[in-house]
Scaffold this motif. Structure first.
Motif, PDB file in Angstrom:
ATOM      1  N   PRO A 113      12.599   1.761   7.363  1.00  0.00           N
ATOM      2  CA  PRO A 113      11.845   2.698   6.741  1.00  0.00           C
ATOM      3  C   PRO A 113      10.393   3.000   7.230  1.00  0.00           C
ATOM      4  CG  PRO A 113      13.111   1.554   5.162  1.00  0.00           C
ATOM      5  CD  PRO A 113      13.072   0.682   6.414  1.00  0.00           C
ATOM      6  N   PRO A 114       9.896   4.001   7.189  1.00  0.00           N
ATOM      7  CA  PRO A 114       8.515   4.333   7.495  1.00  0.00           C
ATOM      8  C   PRO A 114       7.842   3.894   5.963  1.00  0.00           C
ATOM      9  CG  PRO A 114       9.601   6.515   7.175  1.00  0.00           C
ATOM     10  CD  PRO A 114      10.649   5.457   7.173  1.00  0.00           C
ATOM     11  N   SER A 115       6.367   3.596   6.067  1.00  0.00           N
ATOM     12  CA  SER A 115       5.530   3.367   5.213  1.00  0.00           C
ATOM     13  C   SER A 115       4.124   3.218   5.904  1.00  0.00           C
ATOM     14  CB  SER A 115       5.841   1.855   4.380  1.00  0.00           C
ATOM     15  OG  SER A 115       5.407   0.834   5.169  1.00  0.00           O
ATOM     16  N   TRP A 116       3.023   3.230   4.880  1.00  0.00           N
ATOM     17  CA  TRP A 116       1.944   3.334   5.315  1.00  0.00           C
ATOM     18  C   TRP A 116       1.076   1.932   5.309  1.00  0.00           C
ATOM     19  CZ3 TRP A 116      -2.164   3.087   1.486  1.00  0.00           C
ATOM     20  CH2 TRP A 116      -1.876   3.596   0.249  1.00  0.00           C
TER      21      TRP A 116
ATOM     22  N   PHE B  95       3.781   3.396   0.199  1.00  0.00           N
ATOM     23  CA  PHE B  95       3.022   2.220   0.546  1.00  0.00           C
ATOM     24  C   PHE B  95       3.731   1.026   1.280  1.00  0.00           C
ATOM     25  CE2 PHE B  95       0.626  -1.708  -0.733  1.00  0.00           C
ATOM     26  CZ  PHE B  95      -0.237  -1.659   0.465  1.00  0.00           C
ATOM     27  N   ILE B  96       4.681   0.725   0.399  1.00  0.00           N
ATOM     28  CA  ILE B  96       5.588  -0.167   0.912  1.00  0.00           C
ATOM     29  C   ILE B  96       7.107   0.194   0.993  1.00  0.00           C
ATOM     30  CG2 ILE B  96       6.509  -2.708   0.577  1.00  0.00           C
ATOM     31  CD1 ILE B  96       3.640  -3.285  -0.640  1.00  0.00           C
ATOM     32  N   ALA B  97       7.602   0.260   2.177  1.00  0.00           N
ATOM     33  CA  ALA B  97       8.940   0.714   2.146  1.00  0.00           C
ATOM     34  C   ALA B  97      10.111  -0.324   1.747  1.00  0.00           C
ATOM     35  CB  ALA B  97       9.310   1.170   3.519  1.00  0.00           C
ATOM     36  N   PRO B  98      11.160   0.068   1.258  1.00  0.00           N
ATOM     37  CA  PRO B  98      12.110  -1.124   0.684  1.00  0.00           C
ATOM     38  C   PRO B  98      12.694  -1.806   1.870  1.00  0.00           C
ATOM     39  CG  PRO B  98      13.122   1.107   0.253  1.00  0.00           C
ATOM     40  CD  PRO B  98      11.731   1.420   0.794  1.00  0.00           C
ATOM     41  N   ASP B  99      12.817  -3.230   1.844  1.00  0.00           N
ATOM     42  CA  ASP B  99      13.324  -3.831   2.870  1.00  0.00           C
ATOM     43  C   ASP B  99      14.752  -3.248   3.467  1.00  0.00           C
ATOM     44  OD1 ASP B  99      11.125  -5.728   3.298  1.00  0.00           O
ATOM     45  OD2 ASP B  99      11.987  -6.908   1.429  1.00  0.00           O
TER      46      ASP B  99
ATOM     47  N   TYR C 102      -6.564   7.322  10.049  1.00  0.00           N
ATOM     48  CA  TYR C 102      -5.993   8.427  10.297  1.00  0.00           C
ATOM     49  C   TYR C 102      -4.469   8.334  10.418  1.00  0.00           C
ATOM     50  CZ  TYR C 102      -4.536  13.033  12.842  1.00  0.00           C
ATOM     51  OH  TYR C 102      -4.121  14.069  13.160  1.00  0.00           O
ATOM     52  N   ALA C 103      -4.029   7.295  10.646  1.00  0.00           N
ATOM     53  CA  ALA C 103      -2.467   7.171  10.518  1.00  0.00           C
ATOM     54  C   ALA C 103      -2.222   6.863   9.185  1.00  0.00           C
ATOM     55  CB  ALA C 103      -2.151   5.743  11.486  1.00  0.00           C
ATOM     56  N   VAL C 104      -2.996   6.486   8.261  1.00  0.00           N
ATOM     57  CA  VAL C 104      -2.818   6.133   6.925  1.00  0.00           C
ATOM     58  C   VAL C 104      -2.604   7.481   6.279  1.00  0.00           C
ATOM     59  CG1 VAL C 104      -3.723   5.325   4.689  1.00  0.00           C
ATOM     60  CG2 VAL C 104      -3.674   3.955   6.618  1.00  0.00           C
ATOM     61  N   VAL C 105      -3.614   8.489   6.775  1.00  0.00           N
ATOM     62  CA  VAL C 105      -3.555   9.963   6.323  1.00  0.00           C
ATOM     63  C   VAL C 105      -2.489  10.513   6.761  1.00  0.00           C
ATOM     64  CG1 VAL C 105      -4.861  11.989   6.206  1.00  0.00           C
ATOM     65  CG2 VAL C 105      -6.318  10.007   6.165  1.00  0.00           C
ATOM     66  N   LEU C 106      -2.146  10.386   7.940  1.00  0.00           N
ATOM     67  CA  LEU C 106      -0.898  11.239   8.102  1.00  0.00           C
ATOM     68  C   LEU C 106       0.534  10.602   7.504  1.00  0.00           C
ATOM     69  CD1 LEU C 106      -1.352  11.217  12.203  1.00  0.00           C
ATOM     70  CD2 LEU C 106      -1.617  13.211  10.205  1.00  0.00           C
ATOM     71  N   GLU C 107       0.482   9.451   7.228  1.00  0.00           N
ATOM     72  CA  GLU C 107       1.862   8.745   6.592  1.00  0.00           C
ATOM     73  C   GLU C 107       1.947   9.118   5.101  1.00  0.00           C
ATOM     74  OE1 GLU C 107       1.177   4.786   8.052  1.00  0.00           O
ATOM     75  OE2 GLU C 107       2.013   5.144   9.810  1.00  0.00           O
ATOM     76  N   ILE C 108       0.482   9.192   4.535  1.00  0.00           N
ATOM     77  CA  ILE C 108       0.621   9.535   3.218  1.00  0.00           C
ATOM     78  C   ILE C 108       0.819  11.015   3.074  1.00  0.00           C
ATOM     79  CG2 ILE C 108      -0.750   9.828   1.336  1.00  0.00           C
ATOM     80  CD1 ILE C 108      -2.328   7.448   1.834  1.00  0.00           C
ATOM     81  N   ARG C 109       0.529  12.045   4.091  1.00  0.00           N
ATOM     82  CA  ARG C 109       0.750  13.471   3.825  1.00  0.00           C
ATOM     83  C   ARG C 109       2.108  13.391   3.970  1.00  0.00           C
ATOM     84  NH1 ARG C 109      -3.211  16.545   7.599  1.00  0.00           N
ATOM     85  NH2 ARG C 109      -1.591  18.061   7.094  1.00  0.00           N
TER      86      ARG C 109
END
Length: 163
Positions: free
Chosen positions: A123-126, A101-105, A89-96
């Motif tokens: 930074p946010p990522s899933w 997928f991977i934020a810059p360092d 569910y967290a993955v779905v919310l983050e994709i939406r």
């Protein structure tokens, strides 16, 4: 597949067994630490997530109780599945939300270009939620390993029930 193999998969031996126990313990501690603060601050978390409190409660409780069960190695596949659903569910919310997928360092982001809700940070990522799903999938398929209550308590009872 028979119910015994589903709930108490065959335990590996040697280094694989030790690795499985380490994964189970680590994942259990992580999810106790993720679930407990959410349970204690349920309404605040629900408002921040823009999600009904009852759904947030189910998620937070699955994290906390699933973490406790993982540490004990009790009903490991079910505990891991409960956590995996929450993390999916967290993955779905983050994709939406449009997160990558991977934020810059953070060191690659120019000074002042990222400040999250709690200030400057990663930074946010899933990626992390997806990694938890994979960890739970391994535990669902592999079970609790040799040092688990699944082998001591659950398997013998299932043998009696399902013969």
């Amino acid at each position: 597949m028979d119910p015994i193999a589903l709930l108490v998969p065959t335990s590996p031996a040697g280094l694989a067994a030790l690795s499985l126990v380490l994964l189970r313990l680590f994942t259990g501690v992580v999810f106790i630490r993720h679930g407990w603060p959410k349970l204690r601050n349920l309404n605040t978390w629900a408002a921040a997530m823009k999600t009904p409190a009852w759904l947030c409660f189910l998620s937070a409780f699955s994290m906390w109780a699933g973490g406790v069960a993982l540490i004990m190695g009790l009903l490991t596949p079910l505990a891991a599945a409960a956590i995996a659903v929450s993390m999916l569910y967290a993955v779905v919310l983050e994709i939406r939300s449009g997160f990558p997928f991977i934020a810059p360092d953070p060191f690659q982001i120019p000074e002042g270009d990222y400040a999250g809700p709690m200030g400057v940070g990663e930074p946010p990522s899933w990626e992390k939620a997806a990694m938890y799903v994979v960890m739970c999938a391994v535990l669902m398929a592999s079970g609790g390993g040799p040092l688990s209550l699944d082998l001591v308590l659950v398997a013998p009872r299932l043998q009696v029930i399902f013969g």
